[in-house]
Design a protein around this motif. Structure first.
Motif, short mmCIF file in Angstrom:
data_model
loop_
_atom_site.label_atom_id
_atom_site.label_comp_id
_atom_site.label_asym_id
_atom_site.label_seq_id
_atom_site.Cartn_x
_atom_site.Cartn_y
_atom_site.Cartn_z
N ASP A 260 22.83 25.18 97.22
CA ASP A 260 23.67 25.59 98.34
C ASP A 260 23.18 25.08 99.68
O ASP A 260 23.93 24.58 100.47
N TRP B 176 19.99 27.72 91.96
CA TRP B 176 21.39 27.88 92.38
C TRP B 176 21.50 27.90 93.90
O TRP B 176 22.29 27.17 94.49
N PHE B 177 20.68 28.73 94.54
CA PHE B 177 20.81 28.86 96.00
C PHE B 177 20.21 27.66 96.72
O PHE B 177 20.62 27.33 97.82
N LYS C 15 33.07 30.48 93.15
CA LYS C 15 31.75 30.25 93.78
C LYS C 15 31.16 31.57 94.29
O LYS C 15 29.99 31.88 94.06
N TYR D 235 24.39 35.56 90.42
CA TYR D 235 23.01 35.05 90.49
C TYR D 235 22.11 36.02 91.24
O TYR D 235 20.96 36.23 90.89
N ARG D 236 22.66 36.64 92.31
CA ARG D 236 21.87 37.58 93.08
C ARG D 236 21.50 38.78 92.20
O ARG D 236 20.36 39.22 92.19
N ASP E 28 27.72 33.38 93.11
CA ASP E 28 26.66 33.76 94.06
C ASP E 28 26.24 35.20 93.81
O ASP E 28 25.05 35.52 93.74
#
Ligand SMILES: [Zn+2]
Length: 435
Positions: free
Chosen positions: A384, A380-381, A316, A323-324, A320
């Protein structure tokens, strides 16, 4: 140039397809009588990744990928009897779950998904051929493959005879000429699923299914045959024997590719050991499919993969970060380093470490070759915040219960329910899943 480790040759060899415009790959699929566990998901993810690589290298339409569905089997019959339903009720239910679970892991549907119950005629034809050629015989309503009739039997697993008999856990049955002989066809009693044949009403053994379906859909010799390590013996050994003996010695597959196990502690994850974790449970806990996919690709496919909570948490965190770095990048070129790593016997750990050095559109295009970064960074975020929002409200509810404010606790539960989130209170605290 893709290189693949071939279990039969015991070495890494350059992958040169017979016909680069029609590359054929067959992977043994699920027996659909229960929910797939994360160990079952590994071959689906590994061969999906290999399919992506082959299509990148040889062209989108270059590959025909077949993965079968075993929908007639003694375990299915037992499960159906237990529920008092027809086997089709069981198989349709668990095939649907399987496709949902694998879909969540970013596994694309194969080009062909042959079902055993719809391919009985080609199986009977192959069995008849083996009987006619003296490689199989009928005994008490069974048809058995005669292992002694095939001097090359054992070529894949390289076991000696005693190991083979022990490893196959073969039934010593009075109708067998040799304990190593295996069933091609067996009789079905009253009320048990079966089909008419010249040997009476019965059903196929498991091994013949793959040999017959490969021949029917892909041809005599395919480029890649895949599956888990546990299938080498007896399943793939038997597939080789049946197909070669039926087809004048033509090899069944040019590359035999096998993935390693997912381990739980010191043991292999398996239904019979009862130590399984399913993608369905993990997804219900709020993990995303892409996280599980990355976790499954984090070890080289031939190595064992110890499944731990830390592994999932690391996957995970890696996503993250990817993706950033990828941001909103679109339409980039696949990085040469990532391609080289994957081309070297699908070295996904090396490919993943290369990914972490990239950014923007090159990162996104390269990650997509592994079936990763399929969402936008925003999506994605966003997912979260949802998950952490649920955790916050679970904590608020726990506090409310502690304060004996049960009305508030119930209200939080109802609000979450309205959002499709189900809370489950257990001895270890409250968990949640999506409806
Ligand atoms: Zn098979």
């Amino acid at each position: 140039m893709i290189r693949l480790y071939d279990t039969l040759a015991r070495e890494k060899r350059p992958f040169v397809p017979l016909n680069p415009k029609r590359i054929t790959m067959y992977v043994c699929g699920p027996t659909v009588y229960g929910r797939a566990h994360i160990g079952n998901a590994r071959p689906a993810v590994v061969f999906d990744t290999l399919a992506r690589l082959i299509r990148h290298e040889f062209g989108e339409k270059s590959l025909i990928y077949a993965r079968n569905v075993t929908d007639v089997d003694d375990k299915i019959i037992a499960a159906a009897e237990e529920e008092g339903v027809k086997p089709a009720v069981i198989t349709e239910r668990y095939e649907r779950f399987y496709l949902e679970d694998m879909g969540a892991l970013g596994v694309a549907a194969p080009d062909i998904a042959p079902h055993a119950t719809r391919e009985i005629a080609p199986m009977i034809a192959m069995i008849e051929r083996l009987v006619g050629l003296g490689h199989a015989y009928e005994a008490e309503g069974h048809v058995l493959f005669s292992v002694a009739s095939d001097p090359d039997y054992g070529v894949l697993s390289r076991r000696d005879r005693e190991q083979m008999i022990a490893g196959a856990r073969v039934e010593v049955a009075p109708y067998k000429r040799d304990p190593a002989d295996f069933v091609l066809w067996k009789p079905s009693g009253e009320g048990v699923i079966g089909w008419d044949s010249r040997w009476g009403r019965g059903r196929p053994g498991w091994h013949i299914e793959c040999s017959a379906m490969i021949y029917e859909h892909l041809g005599e010799t395919i480029d890649i045959h895949g599956g888990g390590l546990d299938l080498i013996f007896p399943h793939h050994e038997n597939e080789i024997a049946q197909s070669r003996c039926a087809h004048a010695g033509a090899p069944l597959a040019r590359f035999w590719v096998h993935n390693g196990f997912v381990d739980m502690g010191a043991e292999k994850m398996s239904k019979s050991l009862g130590n399984i974790v399913t993608p369905a449970e993990l997804l219900a806990q709020g993990h995303r499919g892409e996280t599980l996919r990355l976790a499954l690709l984090s070890a080289h496919y031939r190595q064992p993969l110890p499944w731990t909570e830390t592994l999932v948490a690391q996957a995970k965190a890696t996503l993250d970060s990817l993706y950033r770095k990828a941001g909103d990048g679109e339409g980039g070129e696949v990085d040469e380093g990532v391609l080289d790593a994957l081309s070297d016997d699908l070295n996904t750990p090396l490919a993943l470490s290369r990914l972490s050095a990239l950014q923007g559109s090159a990162l996104r295009a390269s990650a997509q070759l592994l079936g990763l970064l399929q969402s936008s960074a925003e999506e994605w975020f966003q997912g979260d915040t949802d998950a952490s929002g649920v955790e916050v409200r679970i904590a608020e509810r726990a506090q409310a219960k502690k304060n004996r404010d049960f009305a508030a606790a119930d209200r939080i539960r109802e609000e979450l329910k309205a959002e499709g989130i189900i809370l489950e209170d257990g001895p270890g605290g409250t968990t949640w899943r999506r409806e």
